[in-house]
Structures are given as structure tokens and as C-alpha cells.
Design a protein around this motif. Structure first.
Motif, mmCIF file in Angstrom:
data_model
loop_
_atom_site.group_PDB
_atom_site.id
_atom_site.type_symbol
_atom_site.label_atom_id
_atom_site.label_comp_id
_atom_site.label_asym_id
_atom_site.label_seq_id
_atom_site.Cartn_x
_atom_site.Cartn_y
_atom_site.Cartn_z
ATOM 1 N N MET A 168 2.056 15.663 -5.989
ATOM 2 C CA MET A 168 0.476 15.885 -6.104
ATOM 3 C C MET A 168 0.329 17.305 -6.677
ATOM 4 S SD MET A 168 -1.751 13.741 -3.443
ATOM 5 C CE MET A 168 -2.795 14.197 -4.218
ATOM 6 N N ALA A 196 2.522 7.553 -6.577
ATOM 7 C CA ALA A 196 1.440 7.676 -5.820
ATOM 8 C C ALA A 196 1.106 9.050 -5.929
ATOM 9 C CB ALA A 196 1.622 7.370 -4.125
ATOM 10 N N GLY A 197 1.392 9.839 -5.714
ATOM 11 C CA GLY A 197 0.700 10.921 -6.007
ATOM 12 C C GLY A 197 0.806 11.785 -7.501
ATOM 13 N N PHE A 254 -2.750 3.468 -7.217
ATOM 14 C CA PHE A 254 -2.758 4.335 -5.996
ATOM 15 C C PHE A 254 -3.258 3.853 -4.850
ATOM 16 C CE2 PHE A 254 -4.388 6.792 -2.560
ATOM 17 C CZ PHE A 254 -3.494 7.389 -2.005
ATOM 18 N N ALA A 304 -1.087 2.651 -1.952
ATOM 19 C CA ALA A 304 -0.777 3.190 -0.405
ATOM 20 C C ALA A 304 -1.410 1.970 0.773
ATOM 21 C CB ALA A 304 -2.738 3.289 -0.071
ATOM 22 N N ASN A 337 -4.274 14.956 -0.006
ATOM 23 C CA ASN A 337 -2.958 14.729 0.664
ATOM 24 C C ASN A 337 -2.092 14.410 2.062
ATOM 25 O OD1 ASN A 337 1.109 15.969 1.026
ATOM 26 N ND2 ASN A 337 0.071 14.692 -1.159
ATOM 27 N N SER A 361 7.798 5.544 -4.867
ATOM 28 C CA SER A 361 6.452 4.788 -4.789
ATOM 29 C C SER A 361 6.080 6.294 -4.332
ATOM 30 C CB SER A 361 6.308 3.816 -4.408
ATOM 31 O OG SER A 361 7.448 4.338 -3.002
ATOM 32 N N ASP A 362 6.763 6.941 -4.112
ATOM 33 C CA ASP A 362 5.851 8.311 -3.281
ATOM 34 C C ASP A 362 5.192 9.796 -4.506
ATOM 35 O OD1 ASP A 362 6.106 7.293 -1.006
ATOM 36 O OD2 ASP A 362 7.680 8.858 -0.792
ATOM 37 N N MET A 393 -0.592 9.347 -9.625
ATOM 38 C CA MET A 393 -1.801 8.344 -10.250
ATOM 39 C C MET A 393 -3.516 8.898 -9.762
ATOM 40 S SD MET A 393 -1.104 6.564 -12.000
ATOM 41 C CE MET A 393 0.051 7.089 -12.625
ATOM 42 N N VAL A 394 -3.074 9.230 -8.036
ATOM 43 C CA VAL A 394 -3.833 9.830 -7.552
ATOM 44 C C VAL A 394 -4.861 11.544 -7.729
ATOM 45 C CG1 VAL A 394 -2.906 11.359 -5.074
ATOM 46 C CG2 VAL A 394 -5.345 10.506 -4.868
ATOM 47 N N LEU A 449 -6.219 5.080 -9.840
ATOM 48 C CA LEU A 449 -6.805 5.074 -8.436
ATOM 49 C C LEU A 449 -6.799 3.586 -8.456
ATOM 50 C CD1 LEU A 449 -10.094 7.402 -7.709
ATOM 51 C CD2 LEU A 449 -7.306 7.896 -7.903
ATOM 52 N N PRO A 491 1.626 10.072 0.170
ATOM 53 C CA PRO A 491 2.274 10.599 -1.782
ATOM 54 C C PRO A 491 3.139 11.728 -1.619
ATOM 55 C CG PRO A 491 -0.452 10.625 -1.851
ATOM 56 C CD PRO A 491 0.265 10.389 -0.002
#
Length: 217
Positions: free
Chosen positions: A147, A197-198, A33, A37, A115, A193-194, A200-201, A30, A142
Motif C-alpha cells: 500500500m 488488495a493493497g 479490494f 476483503a 491499512n 492476495s494481500d 487496488m485500494v 475498490l 492488506p
């Protein structure tokens, strides 16, 4: 004070696995992420490594591979994750495993909400470096495919961790997640990076929910 320190020591000894999992499986993903973000919020143009990585992936493109990737990427949501998740839910329901079923439903639905909320709040425009064989028109951060695939694989790994299937699920799931992420880059509909991030979260959310619902109670 000595009683307090003894209590803390005993608490750490008893729950060190859960605390370590909370740190490595929830806080750190997080945190990554959040950093991504925050940078997207402040600089919508992206990161210095986004475009070079996209162009490197695109250098392998050809018409035949376009067709394969366009089919593969659909496994990330409607053709793959959704039907398999539905079957998994039905199996858990038939076995009356209510805690695991609740975990599955809460985690997957929560992932969708996270998301959509992040996309609307950050409104990051998707890359437009070339004409995509399968274009997308909503916001990109993300990645929804990243995700959904990562959330579902994380759920399956957690549900099967105490069984003999855990390593098979982990290995096959990791390959699946990587393939789906690669298809989104190949199609040019997400920045790297999208995808990151997906992932990680999703990991942080799936592990966090498992600690709250306490699957192995």
C-alpha cells in the motif's frame, strides 16, 4: 424531459474523462479490494492460488538472495517511501504549491489509516509456510508495504502527469511497486492476495482524493 436529456448529454460530453477515470480508477479497484476483503472475512484460510504462488516464489530462495531481499523490502516504507515523500513535501512547501502538498499529505496519511483499519477489522493471519528471514507479527491483509509503495507511486504519477517526467515516473514507479510486492512474497510474510488488495485500494484512494482536491483546478 427533452431539456433533462439534453442536460445529461451535455454533462456527459463535458465530464466524460472524469467519469471514465472515476469508473476505471476508483470504482473498479475498490470493487476488487471489496471482493478480496469479503472473501478474507468469510474464509480466513485464503484463496486457492495464494499458497501455490508463494511456494513458486520461495523455490528461488537462497541465502545470498535472502540478504538482498531483506534490504530491498525496507525501501517499501521507512528506507524508501518515507524519506522520498518527506523530500517531495518539502519541495512542494518551498514552492508554495499548497494544493499538491495537501494532496500528498492527505493521500499518504489516509493510506496508513485505511491499512491499519483493514488489518484490525479483518485480522488475517500471515502465512507460515517457512521460516522468514524477516518475520512480521501483526495482521497481513492488506499489505502495508504494498500500500505505501503503490500509494506513493500513484501520487507521484498524478502530480507529474502534465509534465515531461510522467512516463519516467510511471515506468520506474511500476518497477518499484512490483519489486516491493515480490519481496513481501519472497519473505513469506504476505499472501499474494494481500499484495493485490493493497495495490487496488491504494490506486482507488489516490485517484479518488485527486478528484476531490481537484489538483488541476
Amino acid at each position: 424531459m427533452q431539456s433533462f436529456f439534453r442536460f445529461v448529454q451535455q454533462l456527459l460530453i463535458t465530464h466524460w474523462r472524469s467519469l471514465l477515470l472515476l469508473l476505471l480508477g476508483v470504482y473498479l479497484p475498490l470493487q476488487v479490494f471489496g471482493e478480496l476483503a469479503e472473501d478474507v472475512w468469510e474464509n480466513e484460510g485464503g484463496f486457492p492460488w495464494d499458497v501455490p504462488l508463494l511456494l513458486a516464489v520461495h523455490s528461488t530462495a537462497n541465502p545470498q538472495l535472502d540478504v538482498v531481499v531483506t534490504m530491498l523490502t525496507k525501501l517499501g516504507v521507512f528506507w524508501g517511501v518515507f524519506p522520498i515523500a518527506t523530500v517531495t513535501a518539502l519541495v512542494l512547501f518551498s514552492r508554495r504549491q499548497w494544493r499538491k502538498l495537501t494532496y500528498l499529505i492527505v493521500t499518504l496519511l489516509g493510506s496508513i489509516i485505511i491499512n491499519r483499519t483493514a488489518k484490525v477489522l479483518l485480522h488475517r493471519v500471515r502465512p507460515h509456510l517457512w521460516e522468514s528471514p524477516a518475520p512480521e507479527f501483526d495482521y497481513g491483509f492488506p499489505s502495508g508495504h504494498a500500500m505505501s509503495s503503490m500509494t506513493f507511486v500513484a501520487v507521484l504519477v498524478i502530480l507529474t502527469w502534465g509534465s515531461r517526467w510522467r512516463w519516467l515516473v510511471l515506468i520506474v514507479g511500476a518497477i518499484f511497486v512490483l519489486v516491493i510486492g515480490w519481496t513481501r512474497l519472497y519473505l513469506g510474510v504476505h499472501y499474494p492476495s494481500d499484495i493485490l488488495a493493497g495495490w487496488m485500494v491504494s490506486v482507488g484512494w489516490a485517484i479518488g482524493v485527486s478528484l476531490i482536491i481537484r489538483l488541476w483546478r
